[in-house]
Design a protein around this motif. Sequence first.
Motif, PDB file in Angstrom:
ATOM      1  N   SER A 134      59.087  55.726  37.640  1.00 31.69           N
ATOM      2  CA  SER A 134      59.408  54.402  37.127  1.00 31.69           C
ATOM      3  C   SER A 134      58.939  54.276  35.684  1.00 31.69           C
ATOM      4  N   LEU A 135      59.760  53.667  34.846  1.00 30.15           N
ATOM      5  CA  LEU A 135      59.384  53.461  33.452  1.00 30.15           C
ATOM      6  C   LEU A 135      58.566  52.194  33.244  1.00 30.15           C
ATOM      7  N   TYR A 136      58.443  51.368  34.277  1.00 32.69           N
ATOM      8  CA  TYR A 136      57.693  50.123  34.125  1.00 32.69           C
ATOM      9  C   TYR A 136      56.496  50.010  35.075  1.00 32.69           C
ATOM     10  N   SER A 137      56.374  50.937  36.031  1.00 34.62           N
ATOM     11  CA  SER A 137      55.260  50.813  36.980  1.00 34.62           C
ATOM     12  C   SER A 137      54.484  52.106  37.191  1.00 34.62           C
ATOM     13  N   SER A 138      54.726  53.130  36.372  1.00 31.66           N
ATOM     14  CA  SER A 138      53.953  54.377  36.465  1.00 31.66           C
ATOM     15  C   SER A 138      53.273  54.641  35.125  1.00 31.66           C
ATOM     16  N   GLY A 139      52.136  55.333  35.163  1.00 33.45           N
ATOM     17  CA  GLY A 139      51.393  55.611  33.946  1.00 33.45           C
ATOM     18  C   GLY A 139      52.185  56.427  32.948  1.00 33.45           C
ATOM     19  N   ILE A 140      52.746  57.556  33.381  1.00 29.27           N
ATOM     20  CA  ILE A 140      53.520  58.407  32.481  1.00 29.27           C
ATOM     21  C   ILE A 140      54.788  57.691  32.035  1.00 29.27           C
ATOM     22  N   GLY A 141      55.448  56.993  32.959  1.00 26.32           N
ATOM     23  CA  GLY A 141      56.681  56.292  32.601  1.00 26.32           C
ATOM     24  C   GLY A 141      56.460  55.281  31.494  1.00 26.32           C
ATOM     25  N   LYS A 142      55.420  54.460  31.630  1.00 26.54           N
ATOM     26  CA  LYS A 142      55.125  53.457  30.598  1.00 26.54           C
ATOM     27  C   LYS A 142      54.713  54.118  29.287  1.00 26.54           C
ATOM     28  N   CYS A 143      53.974  55.219  29.381  1.00 25.26           N
ATOM     29  CA  CYS A 143      53.552  55.942  28.188  1.00 25.26           C
ATOM     30  C   CYS A 143      54.756  56.496  27.428  1.00 25.26           C
ATOM     31  N   LEU A 144      55.672  57.106  28.152  1.00 28.58           N
ATOM     32  CA  LEU A 144      56.879  57.659  27.529  1.00 28.58           C
ATOM     33  C   LEU A 144      57.744  56.564  26.917  1.00 28.58           C
ATOM     34  N   LEU A 145      57.838  55.439  27.587  1.00 26.74           N
ATOM     35  CA  LEU A 145      58.651  54.336  27.082  1.00 26.74           C
ATOM     36  C   LEU A 145      58.010  53.689  25.861  1.00 26.74           C
ATOM     37  N   ALA A 146      56.687  53.622  25.835  1.00 23.50           N
ATOM     38  CA  ALA A 146      55.977  52.958  24.739  1.00 23.50           C
ATOM     39  C   ALA A 146      56.242  53.615  23.392  1.00 23.50           C
ATOM     40  N   TRP A 147      56.407  54.938  23.381  1.00 19.14           N
ATOM     41  CA  TRP A 147      56.590  55.644  22.107  1.00 19.14           C
ATOM     42  C   TRP A 147      58.053  55.990  21.812  1.00 19.14           C
ATOM     43  N   GLN A 148      58.968  55.348  22.482  1.00 16.50           N
ATOM     44  CA  GLN A 148      60.371  55.498  22.106  1.00 16.50           C
ATOM     45  C   GLN A 148      60.628  54.718  20.813  1.00 16.50           C
ATOM     46  N   GLU A 149      61.585  55.179  20.020  1.00 17.44           N
ATOM     47  CA  GLU A 149      61.969  54.409  18.841  1.00 17.44           C
ATOM     48  C   GLU A 149      62.475  53.049  19.284  1.00 17.44           C
ATOM     49  N   HIS A 159      68.591  47.900  30.444  1.00 15.08           N
ATOM     50  CA  HIS A 159      69.170  48.366  31.709  1.00 15.08           C
ATOM     51  C   HIS A 159      68.134  48.511  32.831  1.00 15.08           C
ATOM     52  N   LEU A 160      66.902  48.108  32.568  1.00 18.73           N
ATOM     53  CA  LEU A 160      65.878  48.227  33.611  1.00 18.73           C
ATOM     54  C   LEU A 160      66.063  47.162  34.682  1.00 18.73           C
ATOM     55  N   ASN A 161      65.934  47.591  35.913  1.00 17.74           N
ATOM     56  CA  ASN A 161      65.987  46.668  37.043  1.00 17.74           C
ATOM     57  C   ASN A 161      64.586  46.576  37.637  1.00 17.74           C
ATOM     58  N   PHE A 162      63.919  45.458  37.426  1.00 18.10           N
ATOM     59  CA  PHE A 162      62.530  45.310  37.844  1.00 18.10           C
ATOM     60  C   PHE A 162      62.433  44.998  39.331  1.00 18.10           C
ATOM     61  N   VAL A 163      61.680  45.838  40.029  1.00 16.21           N
ATOM     62  CA  VAL A 163      61.422  45.631  41.456  1.00 16.21           C
ATOM     63  C   VAL A 163      59.907  45.544  41.636  1.00 16.21           C
ATOM     64  N   THR A 169      52.537  44.945  39.894  1.00 16.18           N
ATOM     65  CA  THR A 169      53.737  45.470  39.233  1.00 16.18           C
ATOM     66  C   THR A 169      54.201  44.519  38.131  1.00 16.18           C
ATOM     67  N   LEU A 170      54.527  45.079  36.966  1.00 16.28           N
ATOM     68  CA  LEU A 170      55.112  44.278  35.896  1.00 16.28           C
ATOM     69  C   LEU A 170      56.560  43.968  36.285  1.00 16.28           C
ATOM     70  N   ASP A 171      56.876  42.697  36.453  1.00 15.46           N
ATOM     71  CA  ASP A 171      58.177  42.349  37.028  1.00 15.46           C
ATOM     72  C   ASP A 171      59.116  41.633  36.072  1.00 15.46           C
ATOM     73  N   PHE A 190      47.885  52.785  31.480  1.00 19.41           N
ATOM     74  CA  PHE A 190      47.153  52.701  32.741  1.00 19.41           C
ATOM     75  C   PHE A 190      48.056  52.112  33.811  1.00 19.41           C
ATOM     76  N   ASP A 191      48.161  52.818  34.921  1.00 15.87           N
ATOM     77  CA  ASP A 191      48.880  52.306  36.095  1.00 15.87           C
ATOM     78  C   ASP A 191      47.843  51.737  37.046  1.00 15.87           C
ATOM     79  N   ASN A 192      47.784  50.418  37.111  1.00 13.88           N
ATOM     80  CA  ASN A 192      46.777  49.727  37.907  1.00 13.88           C
ATOM     81  C   ASN A 192      47.311  49.415  39.307  1.00 13.88           C
ATOM     82  N   GLY A 193      47.696  50.472  40.029  1.00 15.66           N
ATOM     83  CA  GLY A 193      48.240  50.270  41.365  1.00 15.66           C
ATOM     84  C   GLY A 193      49.575  49.562  41.335  1.00 15.66           C
ATOM     85  N   GLU A 194      50.380  49.815  40.303  1.00 16.97           N
ATOM     86  CA  GLU A 194      51.642  49.096  40.099  1.00 16.97           C
ATOM     87  C   GLU A 194      52.812  49.702  40.858  1.00 16.97           C
ATOM     88  N   ASP A 195      52.714  50.979  41.155  1.00 13.44           N
ATOM     89  CA  ASP A 195      53.771  51.657  41.893  1.00 13.44           C
ATOM     90  C   ASP A 195      53.385  51.810  43.368  1.00 13.44           C
TER      91      ASP A 195
END
Length: 260
Positions: A134-149, A159-163, A169-171, A190-195
């Motif tokens: 997940s790009l919004y609820s996992s540590g690596i996913g959020k990290c990768l998304l944060a440094w996108q242009e 196009h993200l579908n928040f569940v 979870t960030l919704d 940091f993934d604080n138990g979001e996934d």
Amino acid sequence: MMENSKVPALTRAIEILNVIASYGPCPAAKIISELGIPKSTAYLLLAELKKHRFISTDTRDNYCLWTRLVELSEQALGKMDLRDISRPDLTHLMEETGLLCHLGIMDGDSAYYILKIESPSTISVRSHEGKSLSLYSSGIGKCLLAWQETARQNEILDHLNFVRHTATTLDSRQKLERELASIRRQGWSFDNGEDYIDVRCVAAPIFNSRNQLAAAISVVGTRLQINLDNQDFFASKAIACAKNISRKLGWRSPLELKAS
């Protein structure tokens, strides 16, 4: 409904594999129902996929993914130099922290683990190489998304579908954008138990010689192993590891560039 394709048989074969991957072992009737294709076509494709060991059948005549896919995935992952470059540092990170460590990358609009370094810890966290994130609820996913242009990040966010998986979870896009800005300021996520409610994760970015995001690494544990009291410790270890890998890719820090 199948999309128009210049090679419809290939498209249908891929869709069959996707159905089995999504639902697990399933009968031909389920595949036919999901894809809306003629029975005769389905059975021909199933037979051909089975012949080449992409699928097999179990004792109940359910179709399941089979060994050829594993062989191909291992060959593809084995050709990724990033895995070989990262493995020694990621192994050292695992030894320092005593926790499971991952290497992940972006591929299109999705993130995936491409390397997993197991820990001897008695408390384990389930994951596997090739797992989508997940790009919004996992540590690596959020990290990768944060440094996108910025433009690319906005395109993905559109196009993200928040569940909502857990209470943390960030919704919403607004919450995620605030989180991404914070990640860039502090240099780690940091993934604080979001996934998964009992899983915690600290992740840091890897950059290449052009100072572009190449990947991210993570330290993963349970809520008993990683928490708000010790997350800074794990973040410092993850950042140091990520910088070592980045330097192997030709990245240089601003201070190093200034001194040259």
